[in-house]
Design a protein around this motif. Sequence first.
Motif, PDB file in Angstrom:
ATOM      1  N   ARG A  73      -6.571   4.551   5.550  1.00  0.00           N
ATOM      2  CA  ARG A  73      -6.944   3.163   5.822  1.00  0.00           C
ATOM      3  C   ARG A  73      -7.622   3.028   7.180  1.00  0.00           C
ATOM      4  O   ARG A  73      -8.639   2.323   7.318  1.00  0.00           O
ATOM      5  N   GLU A 118      -1.794   7.628   3.554  1.00  0.00           N
ATOM      6  CA  GLU A 118      -2.381   6.322   3.241  1.00  0.00           C
ATOM      7  C   GLU A 118      -2.731   5.559   4.514  1.00  0.00           C
ATOM      8  O   GLU A 118      -3.779   4.906   4.594  1.00  0.00           O
ATOM      9  N   ARG A 138       0.831  -1.208   0.000  1.00  0.00           N
ATOM     10  CA  ARG A 138       0.000   0.000   0.000  1.00  0.00           C
ATOM     11  C   ARG A 138       0.865   1.259   0.000  1.00  0.00           C
ATOM     12  O   ARG A 138       0.518   2.275  -0.620  1.00  0.00           O
ATOM     13  N   GLN A 147       2.528   1.662  -3.445  1.00  0.00           N
ATOM     14  CA  GLN A 147       1.583   2.120  -4.461  1.00  0.00           C
ATOM     15  C   GLN A 147       1.483   3.643  -4.493  1.00  0.00           C
ATOM     16  O   GLN A 147       1.373   4.252  -5.565  1.00  0.00           O
ATOM     17  N   LYS A 158      -9.749  -1.102  -1.274  1.00  0.00           N
ATOM     18  CA  LYS A 158      -9.510   0.335  -1.243  1.00  0.00           C
ATOM     19  C   LYS A 158     -10.384   1.066  -2.259  1.00  0.00           C
ATOM     20  O   LYS A 158     -10.857   2.178  -2.011  1.00  0.00           O
TER      21      LYS A 158
END
Length: 246
Positions: A140, A136, A112, A115, A244
């Motif tokens: 999350r 991020e 993640r 990315q 996501k």
Amino acid sequence: MDINKINTVCCWMRNLSNQPNVLNMPVSTADVTNIREGLLIIAKDIEREQPVLSNQLMTIKNRLFREVPASWNTIHIYINPFAFGQGIEVLDILLAQNFNRQDNWCHLIHPRIAQVSKKLYFDGSYANAACDAFIEINDRVKRLFQVVKPGEDIPDGDAAMKRVFSTKNPLIEFCDRSTDSGANTQKGFMEMLAGAMSALRNPKAHANIQIERDDAMRCLIFASMLMYKIDEAVLYSKIIEPLKSQ
């Protein structure tokens, strides 16, 4: 180690050595100065980590060119092909070591985090890479709050971390909190996540924080460690996490 500087000097040397009839063509003073100063900067930069290669570059720097009198007041400068080859070889070694070092730490980055941050990091956008890694994590955890407490107002930043991973009434647990070790684990990671949101989520907003290449690397590794712990907590708490894209 400034990989961009190494690559620049290496390109200068390769371009010069690949010119037609290079052994019989005088080298400009600008090229001589740029290459010698570049090698000096690199040698000093790697002196602590790579003393042998640093010493080699210092020696090579002084042997790269030979001066040949053309007249009583004119000196032409020519390359020393052997020293040039040695210099390029040392720079190639440093470039290869950097590539391998990137490989060695890149596999530690959580998917993640990779990315959202990997391309930014390798493009040189270090502050954005670090910032997006912790954004991020924040996003999350907010999505996880929605799963556990649908319809409630979603907290943000350190408040989200303290609510979701609370030491007293957590929505998501890292492990069995009935033991001292488990309670300390819950408390420690809650505080690390909350602290990361306060100190690292937006490094550009803090005037006293400078994000350079190595700082960003450390941020990505730390963010990945936290993200992997969230993976463990989701699994332990039996949370069904939406994709996501949802």
